[in-house]
Motif scaffolding. Structure first.
Motif, short mmCIF file in Angstrom:
data_model
loop_
_atom_site.label_atom_id
_atom_site.label_comp_id
_atom_site.label_asym_id
_atom_site.label_seq_id
_atom_site.Cartn_x
_atom_site.Cartn_y
_atom_site.Cartn_z
N GLU A 125 1.20 -0.93 0.45
CA GLU A 125 0.47 -0.01 -0.02
C GLU A 125 0.99 0.87 -0.17
O GLU A 125 1.87 1.44 0.71
CB GLU A 125 -0.65 0.58 1.43
CG GLU A 125 -2.13 1.39 1.37
CD GLU A 125 -2.83 1.38 2.39
OE1 GLU A 125 -3.58 1.77 2.92
OE2 GLU A 125 -2.62 0.79 3.57
N MET A 126 0.07 2.16 -0.55
CA MET A 126 1.67 3.54 -0.36
C MET A 126 0.33 4.39 -0.68
O MET A 126 -1.25 4.11 -1.09
CB MET A 126 1.61 4.00 -2.26
CG MET A 126 3.00 2.52 -2.70
SD MET A 126 3.46 2.79 -4.32
CE MET A 126 4.33 4.37 -3.79
N PHE A 127 0.47 5.78 -0.16
CA PHE A 127 -0.16 6.79 0.46
C PHE A 127 0.32 8.03 0.55
O PHE A 127 1.35 8.34 0.99
CB PHE A 127 -0.97 6.32 1.33
CG PHE A 127 -0.25 6.16 3.04
CD1 PHE A 127 0.76 6.72 3.33
CD2 PHE A 127 -0.05 4.64 2.90
CE1 PHE A 127 1.91 6.72 4.40
CE2 PHE A 127 1.07 4.29 4.00
CZ PHE A 127 1.51 5.23 4.79
N GLY A 128 -0.46 9.14 0.66
CA GLY A 128 -0.05 10.21 1.26
C GLY A 128 0.67 11.49 0.14
O GLY A 128 0.39 10.84 -1.52
N ILE A 142 -6.70 7.81 -5.84
CA ILE A 142 -8.32 7.48 -4.92
C ILE A 142 -7.89 8.20 -3.65
O ILE A 142 -7.13 8.30 -2.77
CB ILE A 142 -8.97 6.64 -4.65
CG1 ILE A 142 -8.25 5.74 -3.91
CG2 ILE A 142 -8.98 5.74 -5.99
CD1 ILE A 142 -9.39 4.37 -3.05
N VAL A 143 -9.23 9.15 -3.90
CA VAL A 143 -9.28 10.09 -2.57
C VAL A 143 -10.64 9.98 -1.43
O VAL A 143 -11.75 9.54 -1.46
CB VAL A 143 -9.25 11.73 -2.71
CG1 VAL A 143 -9.76 12.62 -1.79
CG2 VAL A 143 -8.00 11.93 -3.22
N SER A 191 -0.06 7.33 11.94
CA SER A 191 0.66 7.54 10.79
C SER A 191 0.35 7.64 9.71
O SER A 191 0.99 8.50 8.68
CB SER A 191 2.06 6.53 11.51
OG SER A 191 1.51 5.57 10.65
N PHE A 192 -1.08 6.87 9.10
CA PHE A 192 -1.45 6.76 8.41
C PHE A 192 -2.47 7.73 7.27
O PHE A 192 -2.91 7.94 6.93
CB PHE A 192 -1.93 5.83 7.60
CG PHE A 192 -0.70 4.82 7.41
CD1 PHE A 192 0.11 4.62 7.89
CD2 PHE A 192 -1.50 3.25 7.36
CE1 PHE A 192 0.96 3.42 7.62
CE2 PHE A 192 -0.69 2.01 6.57
CZ PHE A 192 0.28 2.20 7.31
N ARG A 204 -5.55 9.98 0.28
CA ARG A 204 -4.72 10.02 -0.25
C ARG A 204 -3.86 8.71 -0.21
O ARG A 204 -3.29 8.36 0.37
CB ARG A 204 -3.83 10.39 -1.63
CG ARG A 204 -4.32 12.03 -1.69
CD ARG A 204 -3.27 12.33 -2.99
NE ARG A 204 -3.25 13.67 -3.56
CZ ARG A 204 -2.32 14.10 -4.33
NH1 ARG A 204 -1.50 13.59 -5.37
NH2 ARG A 204 -3.77 15.89 -4.66
N PHE A 205 -4.63 7.56 -1.24
CA PHE A 205 -4.21 5.65 -2.03
C PHE A 205 -3.50 5.29 -2.95
O PHE A 205 -4.76 5.84 -4.18
CB PHE A 205 -5.34 5.19 -0.83
CG PHE A 205 -5.62 5.18 0.87
CD1 PHE A 205 -5.02 5.28 1.72
CD2 PHE A 205 -6.69 6.42 0.51
CE1 PHE A 205 -5.46 5.49 3.16
CE2 PHE A 205 -7.06 6.50 1.93
CZ PHE A 205 -6.53 6.34 3.02
#
Length: 371
Positions: free
Chosen positions: A294-297, A305-306, A316-317, A321-322
């Motif tokens: 998973e990636m984010f930010g 996707i938002v 911390s997540f 945004r993902f």
């Protein structure tokens, strides 16, 4: 006595035959509101009905259906009218609700080349929006950069920009607002002798209709639970390519049901989220579908996707945004319930991306007790 009985039977049969002829005359030649013998009215509404193959139709007289170039199927309005199913194909238009735009020869695969257009004309001033249901939409897959260069479905004339589609989108839908009285045009460009097919239902929606989608919502779901998939989503991406379409930027809205205050989003399965990066590598090292992939930010700059104001298990997540190849379950209490989809113009570096399939479930409002 016997002759009297025969006379009565003759009169009954004669009357029934006359009534049948009158009914057929009404259905064939007269409008939906007509005087009969100057005494009363035979009335029926040109409303929704179910025709052949469970297709939606409009209750018309036979003459109205023939004038609309429709297909008369089952009876309606106590068999005075007929359920008229309206289909159109390339180069045609319609100002009738529940019209089906089909590929030439549908359901047989179409291998022709060119541009096939269908024009949607507003029924009246009370209509603000159309819902476009892709009952069947099988076009050529995008190229390795995610662009629709072999086949492309383009919708113009609406109040907002609609993303270009290709690939497999059967079962998907869109809402498009009318821009004043401007016609909305669906154009499907095809090249190459490959098999493709489409059957697209167009429903016009009244401005005050409760099923009308809010402005800015390309897709709209009105149940407490469901599944949202990206356009051309599929588990089998072309080797070296992608199923994810380029240049997508749209909103998916979920109707807020009374008594529900939040919404939870989760993966449909471990392979159902691949929107950026190399999906093949994630599958190979068994990280696909996990928080490792998973990636984010700030790591999500191109395709993502938002989900507004999500509540995550790991503080911390703290991001909306993902992207990547895995998706951790999140809950959002931000209203309205919206998921935004964004992809850039080039998917070359996103190998094997399938797009996404996410389940949603609205969460009930907390019970407030008083002491």
């Amino acid at each position: 006595m016997r002759y009297f009985f025969h006379f009565i039977c003759f009169c009954i049969i004669h009357t029934l035959c006359l009534l049948f002829v009158i009914k057929m005359f009404i259905s064939e030649f007269l409008p939906a509101v007509i005087p009969v013998f100057g005494v009363g009215l035979v009335r029926f509404v040109n409303g929704l009905c179910t025709g052949y193959g469970n297709l939606a139709g409009t209750c018309y007289t036979r003459r109205q259906c023939r004038n609309a170039n429709g297909v008369a199927s089952t009876g309606c309005a106590r068999s005075i009218g007929v359920c008229c199913v309206i289909t159109r194909t390339c180069g045609q238009s319609s100002q009738i609700n529940n019209t089906y735009f089909v590929s030439p020869g549908f359901p047989t695969a179409y291998s022709g080349a060119g541009v096939c257009t269908f024009t949607i004309q507003k029924i009246d001033a009370d209509v603000c929006q159309v819902r476009i249901d892709f009952l069947t939409l099988r076009l050529a897959q995008p190229n390795t950069s995610g662009s629709c260069i072999t086949d492309a479905l383009v919708i113009t004339g609406g109040a907002s920009t609609v993303p270009i589609l290709c690939g497999e989108n059967s079962g998907q839908h869109m809402y498009v607002d009318f821009n004043g009285n401007t016609n909305i045009v669906i154009s499907i460009g095809t090249t190459g002798a490959i098999g493709r097919a489409w059957n697209i239902k167009v429903t016009q929606i009244n401005c005050n209709c409760p099923t009308k989608a809010p402005s800015g919502c390309l897709q709209y779901f009105n149940r407490t639970t469901g599944t949202v998939t990206s356009f051309n989503y599929g588990l089998a991406a072309t080797q070296g390519g992608t199923r994810q379409l380029a240049n997508q930027n749209y909103g998916v809205c979920i109707a807020m049901i009374r008594g529900y205050c939040g919404i939870t989003w989760s993966q449909t399965n471990t392979l159902s989220f691949g929107v950026s990066g190399d999906t093949y590598t994630a599958i190979g090292d068994n990280s696909v579908g996990t928080i490792t992939a998973e990636m984010f930010g700030v790591n999500c700059l191109t395709d993502f996707i938002v989900i507004p104001s999500p509540v995550l298990t790991n503080p911390s997540f703290n991001t909306d945004r993902f992207c990547g190849n895995g998706f951790a379950t999140v809950t959002s209490n931000s209203k309205p319930f919206v998921l935004t989809v964004v992809t850039d113009a080039n998917e070359l570096n996103d190998m094997g991306n399938v797009g996404f399939s996410l389940n949603y479930a609205q969460t009930r409002c907390p019970v407030i007790t008083t002491t």
